[in-house]
Design a protein around this motif. Structure first.
Motif, PDB file in Angstrom:
ATOM      1  N   LYS A   1      22.741  50.185  14.576  1.00 37.72           N
ATOM      2  CA  LYS A   1      21.971  50.896  13.536  1.00 37.72           C
ATOM      3  C   LYS A   1      20.473  50.696  13.723  1.00 37.72           C
ATOM      4  N   ASN A   2      20.087  49.523  14.184  1.00 41.22           N
ATOM      5  CA  ASN A   2      18.654  49.235  14.342  1.00 41.22           C
ATOM      6  C   ASN A   2      18.012  49.980  15.514  1.00 41.22           C
ATOM      7  N   LYS A   3      18.834  50.674  16.284  1.00 39.68           N
ATOM      8  CA  LYS A   3      18.355  51.543  17.378  1.00 39.68           C
ATOM      9  C   LYS A   3      17.267  50.873  18.226  1.00 39.68           C
ATOM     10  N   MET A   4      17.656  49.861  18.934  1.00 42.57           N
ATOM     11  CA  MET A   4      16.639  49.140  19.692  1.00 42.57           C
ATOM     12  C   MET A   4      16.734  49.322  21.195  1.00 42.57           C
ATOM     13  N   VAL A   5      17.600  50.256  21.613  1.00 37.76           N
ATOM     14  CA  VAL A   5      17.717  50.459  23.056  1.00 37.76           C
ATOM     15  C   VAL A   5      16.514  51.240  23.572  1.00 37.76           C
ATOM     16  N   VAL A   6      15.833  50.662  24.554  1.00 40.60           N
ATOM     17  CA  VAL A   6      14.776  51.372  25.279  1.00 40.60           C
ATOM     18  C   VAL A   6      15.125  51.175  26.752  1.00 40.60           C
ATOM     19  N   GLY A   7      15.368  52.270  27.469  1.00 35.16           N
ATOM     20  CA  GLY A   7      15.785  52.138  28.868  1.00 35.16           C
ATOM     21  C   GLY A   7      17.296  51.995  28.962  1.00 35.16           C
ATOM     22  N   SER A   8      17.747  51.011  29.744  1.00 33.30           N
ATOM     23  CA  SER A   8      19.184  50.863  30.006  1.00 33.30           C
ATOM     24  C   SER A   8      19.976  50.573  28.727  1.00 33.30           C
ATOM     25  N   GLN A   9      21.270  50.829  28.783  1.00 31.74           N
ATOM     26  CA  GLN A   9      22.145  50.590  27.618  1.00 31.74           C
ATOM     27  C   GLN A   9      22.436  49.091  27.548  1.00 31.74           C
ATOM     28  N   ALA A  10      21.546  48.388  26.852  1.00 35.60           N
ATOM     29  CA  ALA A  10      21.576  46.926  26.903  1.00 35.60           C
ATOM     30  C   ALA A  10      21.700  46.328  25.519  1.00 35.60           C
ATOM     31  N   ARG A  11      22.167  45.111  25.488  1.00 37.85           N
ATOM     32  CA  ARG A  11      22.278  44.388  24.214  1.00 37.85           C
ATOM     33  C   ARG A  11      22.009  42.910  24.446  1.00 37.85           C
ATOM     34  N   ILE A  12      21.590  42.234  23.395  1.00 36.72           N
ATOM     35  CA  ILE A  12      21.388  40.781  23.473  1.00 36.72           C
ATOM     36  C   ILE A  12      21.937  40.124  22.222  1.00 36.72           C
ATOM     37  N   LEU A  13      22.449  38.930  22.363  1.00 44.34           N
ATOM     38  CA  LEU A  13      22.758  38.072  21.208  1.00 44.34           C
ATOM     39  C   LEU A  13      22.633  36.631  21.683  1.00 44.34           C
TER      40      LEU A  13
END
Ligand SMILES: NC(=O)c1ccc[n+]([C@@H]2O[C@H](COP(=O)([O-])OP(=O)(O)OC[C@H]3O[C@@H](n4cnc5c(N)ncnc54)[C@H](O)[C@@H]3O)[C@@H](O)[C@H]2O)c1
Length: 669
Positions: free
Chosen positions: A495-507
């Motif tokens: 929901k926070n729409k934070m992808v810029v560039g590659s389809q990436a995630r962090i936790l």
């Protein structure tokens, strides 16, 4: 350009026929001109070095062009060789390849140079002003060609951006081994970087630029959120609801601009001062800060209203942070948490704007009267600290955000030292990230979907949430809070729409969390739930990867924080346990010569081999750092390493015995 042309451009490497020279594009954000550091003899050497990439027939044409680049920009970037195709993450199978692991690395490299991601894309700089992926475009082209040609029986060796070549190895070896800025220690001062980088023999890889692991601003939002949340808890006896708490800080720039967004996610009222109207405008127009106020009386009224209603809101104060602190001290506003993210690692050249001067006056003075400007900065820091001290006397918790605020304030003669000769205030790692996260093995775990498909990212978010929720049921009390924070984060991340560039995630997760999530991803790739491989990695702001005495390892108190064995061991250990690529860097965040960072990338392709590698490597990658933190007598780490030994009886770590303070003190009385 169609896919065939794109693929043949990669396979071509350095073209046989030189492409036409390229015009300098003024619409792109360019790296600043680097300082003039080479003498004529050294410039000749830099030219010899640059021309090594080209056949002799081209030298007469290229030599004057490269000398011009060196004289104009301070570096030879070889702009002419910049490819014409769009630089971006794509499906890994779009990259020409013999090895899918190598194709995934190509995806990561292109993402680091994507115009939407990179700070100075034409100079191959991803972030931090100097975080280079390569030194020049010949290195880029050669590296991509090697990656396209290589098999799973070869390893590409990279010396500070230069692809030395492909070497026979085996399928369990890393596909790429990266070193950046590895210097003989006596040649590791800032000007050594200027000189040897200008010569074309080394580069500053920052943390994630030179290891191809940068994923845009998402990483920093997550880290800042975790910091603000945990700082909030620290001052409220562990309570999670931070409603009505006030957080005051400064900076809406590159990293600092994440503060208001993080404040909103953490549920506080944040006030961030920023002197540069352009920076304020950028963050406001991006929706990263809710409101902008430039009048201090209005600001005080707005803050009181927000406090009364326990609003979650982020406010930018358009002005100098010193004026803000002085006003809040004078009006007796009860601030709960305070920090600072002006760029004090660079105090004399625009990192810190002194109070009493306008933004424009400062810019002029620093160029024309640098000595006077330095005095103004130091005078401002003394005022800055005096006002912060008044607010802390009124109950505020203040922490240094790794920006050298305490260090520069002490150099300016501000009232920042306590009677023991230490800083009055802790750094965020000493008080927050170290004891609450790193000592327990919690640290950044990032992944990139190599299909480049948002659907895969959404599925992976769900998989990670399910794993963490399952794990939390059996987690000991000590780590419940970190688990809960990260479950909340990952549920909101889409929901926070934070992808810029590659389809990436962090936790953030500990060794068990990272391993279980990775294993679940691998299974989902095997059964087709996720359509293509996933790349795992982390930044280096972590339990194990980084030795940095004033940041990541600042909560090591046995004297070993000035050693770098952990970072070096980390990379060596990762490389023979199954990492797809490893990297070790001098510099990153706090400066050349000040830190060693080790990192890895790992491609999960759904195979049994990938399962074996992830299990083996992630366990080591985290527990190496916990062991060292435990040996330094950090209580959380002693707890965590004992727990890890129970999970895996093959792990046998030397655990410290604690000597009694009184007994030792007694010897000195
Ligand atoms: N966010 C993190 O997790 C993190 C971690 C470690 C260190 N840091 C440090 O934080 C600092 C900031 O990083 P950045 O990338 O945002 O740098 P940046 O230079 O892009 O941003 C700093 C901002 O502070 C503003 N500023 C300077 N002096 C000011 C003043 N007196 N009052 C109000 N505003 C002022 C500048 O105009 C600028 O926009 C760096 O030193 C960095 O190393 C951040």
């Amino acid at each position: 350009m169609d896919i065939k042309a794109f693929q043949s451009a990669i396979l071509e490497g350095i073209p046989e026929v030189l492409p036409a020279a390229k015009a300098y594009d003024p619409n792109i954000n360019h790296a600043p001109k680097r300082k003039e550091i080479l003498n004529d003899e050294e410039k000749k050497l830099a030219l010899h070095n640059a021309l090594r990439y080209f056949p002799e027939i081209d030298h007469a044409e290229l030599a004057p062009e490269f000398l011009n680049e060196l004289n104009t920009y301070g570096r030879i970037y070889m702009y002419r060789l910049r490819p014409d195709y769009e630089m971006k993450a794509r499906h890994l199978d779009d990259f020409p390849h013999q090895s899918r692991q190598a194709a995934a690395i190509m995806l990561m490299i292109q993402n680091n140079l994507d115009y939407a991601v990179a700070q100075h894309p034409h100079e191959l700089i991803t972030y931090g002003g100097n975080g280079a992926v390569f030194q020049n475009w010949a290195q880029y082209r050669l590296c991509m060609q090697y990656l396209a040609e290589m098999t799973d029986e070869q390893t590409l060796v990279m010396y500070s951006g230069h692809p030395m070549g492909l070497y026979p190895s085996h399928k369990d070896a890393p596909r790429v081994v990266v070193t950046n800025g590895m210097m003989i220690p006596n040649y590791s001062k800032p000007d050594d970087w200027e000189k040897f980088n200008a010569l074309g023999v080394t580069q500053y890889g920052q943390m994630t630029a030179g290891s191809f692991m940068y994923i845009g601003p998402q990483g920093i939002v997550h880290g800042t959120t975790i910091t603000v949340l945990n700082a909030g808890r620290k001052i409220s006896g562990g309570k999670t609801d931070l409603g009505g708490k006030i957080f005051v800080t400064a900076g809406l720039g590159g990293m600092s601009g994440a503060q208001p967004k993080a404040g909103n996610i953490a549920g506080v009222i944040s006030i961030t001062a920023e002197v540069n109207p352009k920076a304020t405008h950028t963050r406001h127009s991006q929706g990263w800060v809710d409101e902008v106020i430039s009048d201090l009386d209005q600001l005080v009224a707005r803050v009181e209203k927000a406090k009364a209603a326990k609003e979650v809101v982020s406010i930018a104060y358009q002005g100098n942070i010193v004026d803000l602190w002085e006003k809040f001290a004078e009006e007796n506003i009860k601030v709960d948490m305070g920090s600072d993210q002006t760029s004090l690692h660079n105090p004399w050249a625009g990192g810190y704007y002194p109070a009493g001067l306008t933004f424009e006056e400062s810019n002029q003075m620093m160029a024309e009267r640098p000595e006077l400007f330095k005095e103004k900065v130091q005078e401002s820091l003394r005022r800055h600290v005096a006002a912060v001290n008044k607010c802390t006397a009124n109950g505020m918790y203040f922490f240094d955000y790794g920006n050298a605020f305490l260090l520069e304030s002490s150099r300016a003669g501000a009232d920042i030292m306590n009677e023991k000769g230490d800083f009055k205030y802790p750094s965020y790692v000493q008080d927050i990230m170290g004891p609450m996260c790193f000592d327990y093995g919690f640290g950044p775990f990032r992944w990139v979907c190599a299909s480049n498909d948002p659907k895969d990212l959404a599925i992976s978010d769900k998989i990670a949430t399910d794993v963490l929720e399952e794990l939390m049921k059996e987690s000991p009390e000590e780590i419940q809070q970190q688990m809960a924070d990260n479950i909340h984060w990952i549920k909101e991340a889409g929901k926070n729409k934070m992808v810029v560039g590659s389809q990436a995630r962090i936790l953030y997760a500990d060794a068990e969390g990272r391993t279980r999530i990775a294993a679940a991803f691998n299974k989902a790739i095997a059964d087709g739930t996720v359509s293509a491989p996933i790349v795992l990695g982390r930044d280096h702001h972590d339990v194990s990867g980084t030795d940095s005495p004033y940041r990541e390892t600042s909560n090591i108190y046995d004297g070993s924080r000035f050693t770098a064995d952990m970072a070096v061991q980390n990379v060596i250990g990762d490389s023979f346990r199954g990492a797809t690529w490893v990297s070790i860097h001098n510099g990153g965040g706090v400066g050349w010569g000040e830190v060693m960072n080790g990192g890895f990338g790992m491609v999960l392709d759904g195979s049994e081999d990938a399962h074996r590698r992830l299990t083996n490597m992630l366990f080591w990658d985290v527990n190496n750092g916990i062991s060292r933190r435990s040996w330094a007598r950090n209580e959380g780490a002693v707890f965590a390493i004992k727990r890890a030994m129970e999970v895996n009886p093959q792990l046998k770590v030397t655990v410290p015995n604690m000597a009694d303070d009184k007994m030792i003190d007694g010897l000195f009385q």
